[in-house]
Design an enzyme around this catalytic site. Structure first.
Site, PDB file in Angstrom:
ATOM      1  N   TYR A   1      -7.485 -18.068   6.801  1.00  0.00           N
ATOM      2  CA  TYR A   1      -6.451 -18.253   5.642  1.00  0.00           C
ATOM      3  C   TYR A   1      -5.151 -18.812   5.679  1.00  0.00           C
ATOM      4  CZ  TYR A   1      -8.982 -14.496   2.667  1.00  0.00           C
ATOM      5  OH  TYR A   1      -9.867 -13.533   1.997  1.00  0.00           O
ATOM      6  N   ILE A   2      -4.249 -18.133   6.717  1.00  0.00           N
ATOM      7  CA  ILE A   2      -2.917 -18.641   6.831  1.00  0.00           C
ATOM      8  C   ILE A   2      -3.030 -19.932   7.144  1.00  0.00           C
ATOM      9  CG2 ILE A   2      -0.835 -18.315   7.878  1.00  0.00           C
ATOM     10  CD1 ILE A   2      -1.480 -15.223   7.991  1.00  0.00           C
TER      11      ILE A   2
ATOM     12  N   HIS B   1     -14.848 -25.302 -24.055  1.00  0.00           N
ATOM     13  CA  HIS B   1     -15.005 -26.635 -23.607  1.00  0.00           C
ATOM     14  C   HIS B   1     -13.621 -27.489 -24.292  1.00  0.00           C
ATOM     15  CE1 HIS B   1     -17.161 -30.485 -23.090  1.00  0.00           C
ATOM     16  NE2 HIS B   1     -16.488 -30.895 -23.953  1.00  0.00           N
TER      17      HIS B   1
ATOM     18  N   GLU C   1      -3.962 -22.680   4.571  1.00  0.00           N
ATOM     19  CA  GLU C   1      -3.171 -22.482   3.367  1.00  0.00           C
ATOM     20  C   GLU C   1      -1.890 -23.298   3.792  1.00  0.00           C
ATOM     21  OE1 GLU C   1      -2.400 -18.424   2.133  1.00  0.00           O
ATOM     22  OE2 GLU C   1      -4.158 -18.325   0.829  1.00  0.00           O
TER      23      GLU C   1
ATOM     24  N   GLU D   1     -16.128 -23.531 -17.493  1.00  0.00           N
ATOM     25  CA  GLU D   1     -17.463 -23.601 -18.193  1.00  0.00           C
ATOM     26  C   GLU D   1     -18.689 -23.651 -17.588  1.00  0.00           C
ATOM     27  OE1 GLU D   1     -18.114 -26.676 -21.262  1.00  0.00           O
ATOM     28  OE2 GLU D   1     -16.177 -27.702 -20.524  1.00  0.00           O
TER      29      GLU D   1
ATOM     30  N   GLY E   1       0.826  -1.133   0.008  1.00  0.00           N
ATOM     31  CA  GLY E   1      -0.012  -0.046   0.016  1.00  0.00           C
ATOM     32  C   GLY E   1       0.818   1.252  -0.116  1.00  0.00           C
TER      33      GLY E   1
ATOM     34  N   TYR F   1      11.602  -3.522  -6.411  1.00  0.00           N
ATOM     35  CA  TYR F   1      10.859  -2.268  -5.571  1.00  0.00           C
ATOM     36  C   TYR F   1      11.639  -1.016  -5.491  1.00  0.00           C
ATOM     37  CZ  TYR F   1       6.352  -4.800  -4.456  1.00  0.00           C
ATOM     38  OH  TYR F   1       5.143  -5.392  -4.309  1.00  0.00           O
TER      39      TYR F   1
ATOM     40  N   GLY G   1      -7.928 -21.287  11.985  1.00  0.00           N
ATOM     41  CA  GLY G   1      -8.728 -22.014  11.173  1.00  0.00           C
ATOM     42  C   GLY G   1      -9.204 -20.946  10.014  1.00  0.00           C
TER      43      GLY G   1
ATOM     44  N   LYS H   1       4.834 -17.531   0.272  1.00  0.00           N
ATOM     45  CA  LYS H   1       3.700 -18.676   0.392  1.00  0.00           C
ATOM     46  C   LYS H   1       3.199 -19.309  -0.869  1.00  0.00           C
ATOM     47  CE  LYS H   1      -0.533 -17.811  -0.483  1.00  0.00           C
ATOM     48  NZ  LYS H   1      -1.245 -16.860   0.405  1.00  0.00           N
TER      49      LYS H   1
ATOM     50  N   ARG I   1     -10.566 -23.796  17.026  1.00  0.00           N
ATOM     51  CA  ARG I   1     -11.441 -23.552  18.355  1.00  0.00           C
ATOM     52  C   ARG I   1     -12.842 -23.612  18.187  1.00  0.00           C
ATOM     53  NH1 ARG I   1     -10.766 -17.137  19.943  1.00  0.00           N
ATOM     54  NH2 ARG I   1     -11.410 -16.428  17.834  1.00  0.00           N
TER      55      ARG I   1
ATOM     56  N   CYS J   1       3.547  -8.824   2.134  1.00  0.00           N
ATOM     57  CA  CYS J   1       3.385  -9.496   0.852  1.00  0.00           C
ATOM     58  C   CYS J   1       4.609 -10.142   0.287  1.00  0.00           C
ATOM     59  CB  CYS J   1       2.605  -8.821  -0.023  1.00  0.00           C
ATOM     60  SG  CYS J   1       2.358  -9.359  -1.672  1.00  0.00           S
TER      61      CYS J   1
ATOM     62  N   GLU K   1      10.972   2.919   5.702  1.00  0.00           N
ATOM     63  CA  GLU K   1      10.818   1.291   6.118  1.00  0.00           C
ATOM     64  C   GLU K   1      11.983   0.787   7.054  1.00  0.00           C
ATOM     65  OE1 GLU K   1       8.509  -1.159   5.376  1.00  0.00           O
ATOM     66  OE2 GLU K   1       9.736  -1.874   6.677  1.00  0.00           O
TER      67      GLU K   1
ATOM     68  N   CYS L   1       2.363 -13.428   0.627  1.00  0.00           N
ATOM     69  CA  CYS L   1       1.885 -14.039  -0.549  1.00  0.00           C
ATOM     70  C   CYS L   1       2.712 -14.554  -1.571  1.00  0.00           C
ATOM     71  CB  CYS L   1       1.142 -12.918  -1.212  1.00  0.00           C
ATOM     72  SG  CYS L   1       0.197 -11.354  -0.483  1.00  0.00           S
TER      73      CYS L   1
HETATM   74  P1  NDP Z   1      -7.838 -14.910  10.098  1.00  0.00           P
HETATM   75  O1  NDP Z   1      -8.385 -13.778  10.632  1.00  0.00           O
HETATM   76  O2  NDP Z   1      -8.249 -15.362   8.838  1.00  0.00           O
HETATM   77  O3  NDP Z   1      -8.023 -16.055  11.010  1.00  0.00           O
HETATM   78  C1  NDP Z   1      -7.727 -16.348  12.448  1.00  0.00           C
HETATM   79  C2  NDP Z   1      -7.967 -17.755  12.746  1.00  0.00           C
HETATM   80  O4  NDP Z   1      -7.374 -17.834  14.147  1.00  0.00           O
HETATM   81  C3  NDP Z   1      -9.634 -17.993  12.935  1.00  0.00           C
HETATM   82  O5  NDP Z   1      -9.789 -19.224  12.387  1.00  0.00           O
HETATM   83  C4  NDP Z   1      -9.940 -17.525  14.421  1.00  0.00           C
HETATM   84  O6  NDP Z   1     -10.768 -18.307  14.703  1.00  0.00           O
HETATM   85  C5  NDP Z   1      -8.562 -18.307  15.115  1.00  0.00           C
HETATM   86  N1  NDP Z   1      -8.271 -17.722  16.194  1.00  0.00           N
HETATM   87  C6  NDP Z   1      -8.371 -16.470  16.722  1.00  0.00           C
HETATM   88  N2  NDP Z   1      -7.749 -16.154  17.878  1.00  0.00           N
HETATM   89  C7  NDP Z   1      -7.676 -17.258  18.128  1.00  0.00           C
HETATM   90  C8  NDP Z   1      -6.968 -17.704  19.627  1.00  0.00           C
HETATM   91  N3  NDP Z   1      -6.840 -16.846  20.650  1.00  0.00           N
HETATM   92  N4  NDP Z   1      -6.803 -18.991  19.704  1.00  0.00           N
HETATM   93  C9  NDP Z   1      -7.177 -19.798  18.783  1.00  0.00           C
HETATM   94  N5  NDP Z   1      -7.590 -19.439  17.393  1.00  0.00           N
HETATM   95  C10 NDP Z   1      -7.674 -18.212  17.389  1.00  0.00           C
HETATM   96  O7  NDP Z   1      -6.126 -14.651  10.238  1.00  0.00           O
HETATM   97  P2  NDP Z   1      -4.995 -15.526   9.384  1.00  0.00           P
HETATM   98  O8  NDP Z   1      -3.849 -15.291  10.706  1.00  0.00           O
HETATM   99  O9  NDP Z   1      -5.265 -16.679   8.937  1.00  0.00           O
HETATM  100  O10 NDP Z   1      -4.623 -14.351   8.486  1.00  0.00           O
HETATM  101  C11 NDP Z   1      -4.659 -12.824   8.571  1.00  0.00           C
HETATM  102  C12 NDP Z   1      -5.165 -12.228   7.520  1.00  0.00           C
HETATM  103  O11 NDP Z   1      -4.032 -12.203   6.237  1.00  0.00           O
HETATM  104  C13 NDP Z   1      -6.483 -12.666   6.769  1.00  0.00           C
HETATM  105  O12 NDP Z   1      -7.505 -12.209   7.494  1.00  0.00           O
HETATM  106  C14 NDP Z   1      -6.159 -12.254   5.437  1.00  0.00           C
HETATM  107  O13 NDP Z   1      -7.097 -11.059   5.300  1.00  0.00           O
HETATM  108  C15 NDP Z   1      -5.057 -12.342   5.267  1.00  0.00           C
HETATM  109  N6  NDP Z   1      -4.300 -13.111   4.314  1.00  0.00           N
HETATM  110  C16 NDP Z   1      -4.832 -13.358   3.036  1.00  0.00           C
HETATM  111  C17 NDP Z   1      -4.608 -14.407   2.245  1.00  0.00           C
HETATM  112  C18 NDP Z   1      -5.125 -14.413   0.920  1.00  0.00           C
HETATM  113  O14 NDP Z   1      -5.581 -13.661   0.334  1.00  0.00           O
HETATM  114  N7  NDP Z   1      -4.727 -15.712   0.286  1.00  0.00           N
HETATM  115  C19 NDP Z   1      -3.401 -15.443   2.733  1.00  0.00           C
HETATM  116  C20 NDP Z   1      -3.051 -15.154   3.945  1.00  0.00           C
HETATM  117  C21 NDP Z   1      -3.565 -14.238   4.570  1.00  0.00           C
HETATM  118  P3  NDP Z   1     -12.433 -17.961  14.693  1.00  0.00           P
HETATM  119  O15 NDP Z   1     -12.922 -18.244  13.426  1.00  0.00           O
HETATM  120  O16 NDP Z   1     -13.343 -18.632  15.873  1.00  0.00           O
HETATM  121  O17 NDP Z   1     -12.433 -16.382  15.283  1.00  0.00           O
END
Ligand code: NDP
Length: 444
Positions: free
Chosen positions: A175-176, A433, A179, A438, A14, A97, A173, A49, A196, A41, A33, A46
């Site tokens: 994105y990260i 096709h 993945e 499709e 950004g 960059y 649970g 990854k 959780r 990223c 920086e 990104c």
């Molecule tokens: P997210 O917010 O996506 O997920 C966090 C996860 O951790 C959720 O499942 C959450 O559970 C759980 N959690 C939160 N607090 C606790 C805790 N204290 N104990 C146990 N579990 C917990 O964060 P990420 O770290 O995965 O990624 C950060 C951000 O980075 C994303 O929101 C996304 O915007 C960006 N990102 C994008 C990517 C892409 O575009 N492909 C790839 C990677 C990252 P609950 O659901 O219950 O809240």
């Protein structure tokens, strides 16, 4: 008179986008920086990854190739070689960059920036003044405050591990977590993912969540739902994870991916009168302006939609508004996104659950099938596709896909949704096709 028209804190996606666009309109711009130019990223997100994802994919590809007549000896994977190649490429990207910034006339200051006043920042003992300041400092992985947390790693560390873990426990649970769980599974690690709540990927379409969950399980991943970590300890068998169900699991690495927090805590924003929320995210108006009128904030430090293209878009809109007399507000509608699990998830628009709340009546079109490629590989894998349509206007308001190529396909469906395409227009579009995509124009 100030030293600069615009001073940017943070040279991530950004900050760099805003600095370059502003400089292209003749503004005198500096960027500060403290770490690598390119930000999360490029260096801790990104890009590395995606390299690991490509590496992981080969495991499937080698075994799939047998169904197509190839004889492949047992392939051997060399983690240090991948990490070295990845790091070299990231260094090359950082060079690009830097060159892009300097070629645009942006001055780079490498060091930690600290606000002195609302118009000045200190870096390496030098005070720089500016009419306008942009905070684009991004975010940082959150870690829980539990016993033994020093034994765990996060997404900043994972791309430079000296050795591929034979056993890895991943907590989260989102994105990260999802993945990295599928990446390490593909690379041959034994992966246990702890989440959780009831089902991974909260906020995504329920059918998508269930579909990818089943897929991950059948691919050999162990996902434990409604289970969290209580504490960690070091043992001769590896790191021991004590879970909320009273169980103990052992691993070589324990990785927390439980969200990211805005990188604002050390900036003394309160003293300047800059308002933040309880997580430290900077409160901004629709024009990315903070509560102090000449200070702006974009990207993950505002904790809106934490995606690289969103931060870039916000940065460019701001530069247009401030330095090109071309006011532009960031548009957050229909932002396509992909989760690079295996298989990938691609999403744009509303989930079925969101659409049911927003519209009087909706229609759902969906399909699930085995892709042609896998009829010969023998792999038990399926694709899932779903369209959510507002019945009254016939507009497609949500597209969801789980399957190889989802990220590429959803990018283009984003254009259709942004253009307000109707289901009839999807249906009138000729299919290519034989492809997977499709199906999006043949769902009657
Ligand atoms: P997210 O917010 O996506 O997920 C966090 C996860 O951790 C959720 O499942 C959450 O559970 C759980 N959690 C939160 N607090 C606790 C805790 N204290 N104990 C146990 N579990 C917990 O964060 P990420 O770290 O995965 O990624 C950060 C951000 O980075 C994303 O929101 C996304 O915007 C960006 N990102 C994008 C990517 C892409 O575009 N492909 C790839 C990677 C990252 P609950 O659901 O219950 O809240």
């Amino acid at each position: 008179m100030s030293d600069f028209d615009l001073l940017v804190l943070g040279a991530g996606s950004g900050g760099v986008a805003c600095a370059r666009r502003a400089a292209s309109y003749g503004a005198k711009v500096a960027i500060i920086e403290q770490a690598e130019i390119g930000g999360t990223c490029v260096h801790r997100g990104c890009i590395p990854k995606k390299f690991l994802l490509y590496a992981s994919h080969f495991a499937h590809d080698f075994s799939d190739s047998r169904g197509y007549g190839w004889q492949v000896e047992d392939p051997v994977f060399n983690w240090p070689e991948l990490i070295t190649n990845k790091s070299n490429e990231l260094r090359r990207l950082e060079g690009i960059y830097k060159k892009l910034l300097t070629d645009s006339g942006v001055r780079i200051f490498q060091g930690r920036g600290q606000f002195k006043t609302t118009n000045s920042v200190e870096v390496n003992s030098e005070i720089l003044s500016a009419d306008k300041i942009l905070i684009a400092t991004g975010g940082w992985p959150d870690m829980p405050n539990i016993d033994g947390i020093h034994l765990a790693i996060n997404s900043n560390d994972v791309f430079d591990l000296p050795k591929k873990p034979d056993r890895i426990i991943i907590i989260g649970g989102g994105y990260i977590a999802c993945e990295l769980a599928t990446i390490f599974n593909g690379l041959g690690s034994k992966v246990v993912q702890l989440y959780r709540s009831e089902m991974i990927l909260r906020g995504f379409d329920d059918e998508v969540r269930n579909f990818i969950y089943e897929h991950m399980i059948s691919d050999g991943l162990e996902i434990r739902l409604k289970e969290n970590v209580v504490k960690l300890s070091k043992t001769t068998e590896g790191i021991c994870v004590f879970t909320s169900t009273g169980d103990k699991i052992y691993a070589d690495e324990v990785l927390f991916a439980i969200g990211r927090k805005p990188n604002t805590l050390d900036l003394d924003l309160k003293c300047l009168g800059i308002q933040t929320n309880e997580k430290g995210a900077i409160n901004v108006n629709e024009n990315s302006s903070s509560s102090v009128s000449n200070i702006y904030a974009i990207g993950d430090c505002t904790d809106k939609l934490n995606l690289t293209p969103v931060a870039i878009h916000e940065g460019r809109c701001l530069a247009e508004t401030l330095f090109n007399s071309n006011p532009q507000l960031p548009d957050y509608r229909n932002v396509p996104t992909a989760i690079f699990t295996q298989p990938e998830i691609g999403v744009v628009g509303l989930t079925e659950q969101q659409a049911r709340k927003e519209y009087n009546a909706i229609d759902i079109f969906k399909t699930s099938f085995r892709p042609l490629k896998h009829t010969l590989t023998g792999r038990e894998t399926k694709v899932f596709m779903k369209l959510v349509v507002d019945r009254e206007s016939d507009r497609v308001v949500g597209c969801h896909m789980v399957g190889d190529g989802s990220s590429e396909i959803i990018q283009l469906l984003g254009i259709a949704l942004q253009a307000g395409a109707t289901k009839k227009q999807f249906d009138k579009t000729m299919a290519v096709h034989p492809t997977t995509a499709e199906e999006f124009v043949t769902m009657y």
